[in-house]
Design a protein around this motif. Structure first.
Motif, mmCIF file in Angstrom:
data_model
loop_
_atom_site.group_PDB
_atom_site.id
_atom_site.type_symbol
_atom_site.label_atom_id
_atom_site.label_comp_id
_atom_site.label_asym_id
_atom_site.label_seq_id
_atom_site.Cartn_x
_atom_site.Cartn_y
_atom_site.Cartn_z
ATOM 1 N N UNK A 126 -30.455 2.090 27.967
ATOM 2 C CA UNK A 126 -29.814 1.260 28.013
ATOM 3 C C UNK A 126 -29.475 2.571 26.308
ATOM 4 N N UNK A 127 -30.387 2.898 25.810
ATOM 5 C CA UNK A 127 -29.398 3.177 24.146
ATOM 6 C C UNK A 127 -28.985 4.749 24.784
ATOM 7 N N UNK A 128 -29.495 5.048 26.094
ATOM 8 C CA UNK A 128 -28.701 6.287 25.985
ATOM 9 C C UNK A 128 -27.804 6.095 26.444
ATOM 10 N N UNK A 129 -27.806 5.089 27.407
ATOM 11 C CA UNK A 129 -25.975 4.448 27.842
ATOM 12 C C UNK A 129 -24.699 4.536 26.910
ATOM 13 N N UNK A 130 -25.266 3.391 25.824
ATOM 14 C CA UNK A 130 -24.716 2.562 24.341
ATOM 15 C C UNK A 130 -23.970 4.159 23.741
ATOM 16 N N UNK A 131 -25.704 4.604 24.130
ATOM 17 C CA UNK A 131 -25.052 6.381 23.176
ATOM 18 C C UNK A 131 -23.495 7.261 23.572
ATOM 19 N N UNK A 132 -24.045 7.772 24.824
ATOM 20 C CA UNK A 132 -22.918 8.318 25.721
ATOM 21 C C UNK A 132 -21.712 7.317 25.336
ATOM 22 N N UNK A 133 -22.117 5.754 25.704
ATOM 23 C CA UNK A 133 -20.235 5.128 25.437
ATOM 24 C C UNK A 133 -19.573 5.484 23.628
ATOM 25 N N UNK A 134 -20.095 5.231 22.518
ATOM 26 C CA UNK A 134 -20.045 5.567 21.699
ATOM 27 C C UNK A 134 -19.840 6.893 21.067
ATOM 28 N N UNK A 135 -20.166 7.712 22.189
ATOM 29 C CA UNK A 135 -19.619 9.478 22.333
ATOM 30 C C UNK A 135 -18.254 9.911 22.698
ATOM 31 N N UNK A 136 -17.936 8.971 24.183
ATOM 32 C CA UNK A 136 -16.900 8.749 24.668
ATOM 33 C C UNK A 136 -15.546 8.357 23.894
ATOM 34 N N UNK A 137 -16.201 6.591 23.293
ATOM 35 C CA UNK A 137 -15.242 6.736 22.720
ATOM 36 C C UNK A 137 -14.313 7.232 21.606
ATOM 37 N N UNK A 138 -15.526 7.752 20.804
ATOM 38 C CA UNK A 138 -15.165 8.898 19.510
ATOM 39 C C UNK A 138 -14.358 9.857 19.753
ATOM 40 N N UNK A 139 -14.669 10.456 21.069
ATOM 41 C CA UNK A 139 -13.815 11.637 22.104
ATOM 42 C C UNK A 139 -12.022 11.042 22.582
ATOM 43 N N UNK A 140 -12.369 10.142 23.272
ATOM 44 C CA UNK A 140 -10.978 9.053 23.590
ATOM 45 C C UNK A 140 -9.722 9.270 22.100
ATOM 46 N N UNK A 141 -10.651 8.098 21.265
ATOM 47 C CA UNK A 141 -9.899 7.723 20.061
ATOM 48 C C UNK A 141 -9.681 9.476 19.640
ATOM 49 N N UNK A 142 -10.228 9.954 18.972
ATOM 50 C CA UNK A 142 -9.766 12.026 18.729
ATOM 51 C C UNK A 142 -8.578 12.157 19.088
ATOM 52 N N UNK A 143 -8.696 12.300 20.747
ATOM 53 C CA UNK A 143 -7.925 12.855 21.609
ATOM 54 C C UNK A 143 -6.405 12.102 21.164
ATOM 55 N N UNK A 144 -6.571 11.063 21.544
ATOM 56 C CA UNK A 144 -5.468 10.143 21.539
ATOM 57 C C UNK A 144 -4.505 9.982 19.895
ATOM 58 N N UNK A 145 -5.311 10.344 18.774
ATOM 59 C CA UNK A 145 -4.826 9.567 17.672
ATOM 60 C C UNK A 145 -4.023 10.801 17.950
ATOM 61 N N UNK A 146 -4.029 12.277 18.271
ATOM 62 C CA UNK A 146 -3.438 13.049 17.922
ATOM 63 C C UNK A 146 -1.954 12.932 18.670
ATOM 64 N N UNK A 147 -1.054 13.642 17.687
ATOM 65 C CA UNK A 147 0.399 13.934 18.032
ATOM 66 C C UNK A 147 0.686 14.720 18.519
ATOM 67 N N UNK A 148 0.097 15.861 18.327
ATOM 68 C CA UNK A 148 0.484 17.083 18.930
ATOM 69 C C UNK A 148 0.011 17.014 20.660
#
Length: 214
Positions: A126-148
């Motif tokens: 459960x904790x591994x999956x939660x941590x993985x989801x958090x990491x993936x969401x952070x990655x997607x946010x970082x990518x999506x926030x870029x205007x370039x």
């Protein structure tokens, strides 16, 4: 109900693959591997190297007894390092591609909570999956926030490559290039999918396409 039947079928197939080499603990090893997502299990049945790697990690985890860990844990930095190494071995069984980061996230918790992870596979998953989801969401946010646009493509390419390399290190470059031709929204969804099911399907199709070109 259908998911339970599929998992039971995967368990039977895994057991028959594991039994010849590990007869005495085949049931235990099968149970540990069944904690992984079904998509990963299906991939293991097709990839002997992936299955062997997971079994090696499971065997290592199997010999890490909670009372042994408790006796080793003191306030010394070297013991903290040892705990981190042992937790990494357990986390790495899940083949997320982010074992180091997830281990670091889990180690930020209270020591008693961390020790509970060694004796409770369900809590660990459960904790591994939660941590993985958090990491993936952070990655997607970082990518999506870029205007370039070029920067977005580069970041997606880097993230995809790291994920594809876990599944097919030999053809990672070619497959990543093929995937980057897909719609960006689909790719963002793919890298945020914690089960890796979308990615595995896309990689398999790319592998088939590469094979047909030979």
């Amino acid at each position: 109900m259908e998911e339970d039947e599929d998992l039971e079928t995967l368990g039977e197939q895994l057991y028959h693959r594991i039994y010849p080499k590990h007869a005495e603990i085949a049931g235990k090893l099968t149970g540990m591997l069944l904690e992984l997502p079904p998509a990963v299990l299906s991939q293991m049945l097709q990839d002997e190297a992936l299955l062997t790697g997971a079994l090696t990690k499971a065997l290592t985890a199997l010999h890490l007894q909670p009372h042994q860990l408790t006796s080793k844990v003191t306030c010394k930095d070297e013991d903290e390092d040892s705990l981190g190494e042992q937790l990494f071995e357990l986390v790495d069984v899940y083949n997320t591609g982010n074992s180091q980061k997830i281990t670091g996230m889990l180690l930020e918790q209270d020591k008693d909570v961390v020790l509970n992870l060694f004796s409770d596979p369900t809590l660990l998953e459960e904790q591994v999956m939660v941590a993985l989801k958090t990491l993936n969401e952070q990655n997607v946010e970082d990518i999506s926030d870029s205007s370039d646009v070029d920067e977005v493509t580069d970041r997606l390419g880097e993230k995809l490559f790291s994920l594809v390399e876990e599944l097919d290190p030999v053809h990672a470059n070619d497959i990543t290039g093929m995937l980057l031709e897909m719609d960006r929204d689909v790719l963002l969804q793919m890298v945020s999918d914690q089960t890796n099911a979308m990615l595995m399907t896309a990689v398999q199709k790319a592998q088939e396409a590469l094979s047909s070109l030979k």
